[in-house]
Design an enzyme around this catalytic site. Structure first.
Site, short mmCIF file in Angstrom:
data_model
loop_
_atom_site.label_atom_id
_atom_site.label_comp_id
_atom_site.label_asym_id
_atom_site.label_seq_id
_atom_site.Cartn_x
_atom_site.Cartn_y
_atom_site.Cartn_z
N SER A 50 9.68 9.29 0.31
CA SER A 50 10.11 8.01 0.86
C SER A 50 11.62 8.06 1.03
O SER A 50 12.35 8.30 0.07
CB SER A 50 9.70 6.91 -0.13
N LYS A 99 8.08 9.09 4.81
CA LYS A 99 8.04 7.62 4.94
C LYS A 99 9.46 7.12 5.13
O LYS A 99 10.36 7.48 4.36
CB LYS A 99 7.40 7.04 3.68
N LYS A 113 12.06 3.84 5.61
CA LYS A 113 12.24 2.41 5.42
C LYS A 113 12.83 1.82 6.68
O LYS A 113 13.76 2.40 7.27
CB LYS A 113 13.19 2.17 4.25
N ASP A 154 7.88 1.84 6.48
CA ASP A 154 7.63 0.80 5.47
C ASP A 154 8.66 -0.31 5.66
O ASP A 154 9.87 -0.07 5.56
CB ASP A 154 7.75 1.41 4.06
N GLU A 188 3.56 0.30 6.89
CA GLU A 188 3.32 -0.27 5.57
C GLU A 188 3.95 -1.66 5.48
O GLU A 188 5.12 -1.85 5.79
CB GLU A 188 3.93 0.68 4.51
N ASP A 230 0.86 -3.01 0.89
CA ASP A 230 1.50 -2.67 -0.38
C ASP A 230 1.68 -3.97 -1.17
O ASP A 230 0.81 -4.36 -1.95
CB ASP A 230 2.84 -1.95 -0.09
N LYS A 282 -0.41 0.95 -6.27
CA LYS A 282 0.64 1.16 -7.28
C LYS A 282 0.08 0.64 -8.59
O LYS A 282 -0.32 -0.53 -8.68
CB LYS A 282 1.92 0.38 -6.92
N GLY A 311 4.96 4.64 -5.15
CA GLY A 311 5.88 4.91 -6.24
C GLY A 311 6.82 3.74 -6.44
O GLY A 311 6.95 2.88 -5.57
O1 LIG Z 1 8.93 5.98 -5.88
C1 LIG Z 1 9.13 6.37 -4.72
O2 LIG Z 1 9.56 7.50 -4.45
C2 LIG Z 1 8.83 5.45 -3.59
C3 LIG Z 1 9.88 4.48 -3.45
C4 LIG Z 1 9.52 3.41 -2.46
O3 LIG Z 1 9.33 3.71 -1.30
C5 LIG Z 1 9.45 2.06 -2.90
C6 LIG Z 1 9.65 1.72 -4.20
C7 LIG Z 1 9.77 0.38 -4.57
C8 LIG Z 1 9.85 -0.59 -3.65
C9 LIG Z 1 9.99 -0.25 -2.28
O4 LIG Z 1 11.32 -0.05 -1.96
C10 LIG Z 1 9.24 1.02 -1.92
C11 LIG Z 1 7.86 0.70 -1.49
O5 LIG Z 1 7.68 -0.39 -1.00
O6 LIG Z 1 6.92 1.50 -1.59
MG LIG Z 2 6.03 -0.18 0.27
#
Ligand SMILES: O=C(O)CCC(=O)C1=CC=C[C@@H](O)[C@@H]1C(=O)O
Ligand SMILES: [Mg+2]
Length: 371
Positions: free
Chosen positions: A138, A164, A166, A191, A216, A241, A265, A293
């Site tokens: 990510s 992924k 953002k 995402d 996402e 999510d 999650k 994650g």
């Molecule tokens: O733990 C990782 O490597 C993924 C991190 C990640 O994309 C996210 C973690 C927590 C909140 C968000 O920002 C995002 C998600 O939405 O999945």
């Molecule tokens: Mg997410």
């Protein structure tokens, strides 16, 4: 046989990410969390990790609320009940509303302890049969497209199986188009962390032309109605999510057609038992899942890996290796992702040892509670 819980030790840790992680809701550079250590009367230890952030911008939980709920509510429940199997924890905690991340951290520690007492891996205890899992990465919002492109290049060189990205309003279609031009065949997904609404439909339709694996959580963080309306108009699968807190939510979302993929999650849904149920339900419905994650350190990552060993975790998850976020992780060995593959540990429990030196180094508080 009863699990003879004796005490719970809460270690509060503060760790600095190698670099800031930017999403549509904010930027993170430091992570505070609790390691929950459950100890039985034979001296076995199980570990869990809280995943809420310091600020309630992903869900309403925080590091502080996790601590308060665990100490004020969950530990007292454990004192009053005998446990024979970790699947019994979720129904006990379900009497309390919400606070899924607090519940999951304690339940996860009990799952680890249970698996260790049985001498089996956590993955096996959960019913997972995979010996290795595919993982993606990510990537947070970057300052420039150039920086983003080189981050993607580096991640692909490291072997990650999907990228992924953002996105947020203003930093979306143009950037993704440029990324797609550079990487025409790479599995890419976006995402949005709930940054859009149906008013943005024309922009979301432009994303639909970029051959993304999925989008996402584009819309509001509790929504499943508007996501169904949106999914109707897009060919790209939507993956929920933030909107998913339980099996109940998943059933309704699938019934409505709000989501063709589910990001599980463990913390968001209240633990491994509920994650397993969601996995099983999605498998029956033909809905692929993947493990999200929360920028966890090693203990949390280890739980994600064990869960991802279940058969319907078909898509690569966000469980990148320890070196993705940390100079030094708190487990031994660290999580290694080689060519986008992590081997599922086979030794008892989570299959990683605590790196006690690192634990001490990052610890800012330690409290013990008798059960
Ligand atoms: O733990 C990782 O490597 C993924 C991190 C990640 O994309 C996210 C973690 C927590 C909140 C968000 O920002 C995002 C998600 O939405 O999945
Ligand atoms: Mg997410």
């Amino acid at each position: 046989m009863v699990i003879p819980l004796k005490k719970i030790i809460m270690h509060k840790l503060r760790m600095r990410l190698k670099e800031p992680f930017a999403t549509s809701f904010g930027v993170m550079q430091e992570k505070e969390f609790y390691i929950i250590e459950v100890v039985d009367s034979d001296g076995n230890k199980g570990y869990g990790e809280t995943v809420a952030f310091s600020v309630p911008w992903y869900t309403e939980e925080t590091v502080k609320s996790n601590r308060d709920i665990i100490v004020d509510c969950l530990i007292p429940i454990l004192r009053e009940h005998e446990l024979y199997h970790p699947d019994e924890v979720f129904p006990l905690f379900e009497k309390l509303r919400g606070n899924n991340m607090a519940k999951a951290a304690v339940e996860g520690a009990i799952w680890d302890l249970y698996a260790k007492r049985k001498g089996i891996s956590l993955a096996t205890a959960l019913g997972g049969e995979k010996t290795e899992i595919g993982v993606g990465i990510s990537i947070g919002i970057q300052r420039t497209v150039g920086e983003l492109i080189s981050k993607i290049e580096q991640s692909l060189e490291e072997g990650y199986k999907r990228i992924k990205l953002k996105i947020k309003p203003g930093l979306d279609v143009e950037i993704l188009r440029e990324v797609r031009r550079h990487f025409p065949d790479t599995p890419i997904m976006a995402d949005a962390n709930s940054a859009y609404s149906l008013k943005d439909i024309s922009l979301l339709k432009e994303l639909d032309d970029l051959d993304l694996m999925m989008i996402e959580q584009p819309l509001q963080h509790y929504d499943i109605i508007d996501h169904a309306k949106l999914q109707n108009q897009l060919k790209t699968p939507i993956c929920l999510d933030e909107s998913i807190h339980s099996l109940y939510d998943v059933e309704k979302a699938i019934e409505l057609g709000s989501s063709k993929v589910i990001n599980i999650k463990i913390g968001r849904v209240g633990g491994l038992s509920e994650s397993k149920r969601i996995h099983n339900y999605c498998k029956k419905q033909g809905i692929p899942v993947w493990c999200g994650g929360m920028l966890e350190a090693g203990i949390g990552r280890a739980h994600n890996i064990a869960l991802s060993a279940l058969a319907n975790f078909i898509l690569p998850g966000d469980t990148s290796g320890s070196s993705r976020y940390w100079e030094e992780d708190i487990i031994h060995p660290e999580v290694i992702a080689e060519k986008g593959i992590i081997k599922v540990p086979t030794s008892p429990g989570i299959g990683y040892e605590i790196n006690e030196d690192a634990l001490r180094k990052f610890r800012v508080e330690r409290q013990e509670y008798q059960i």
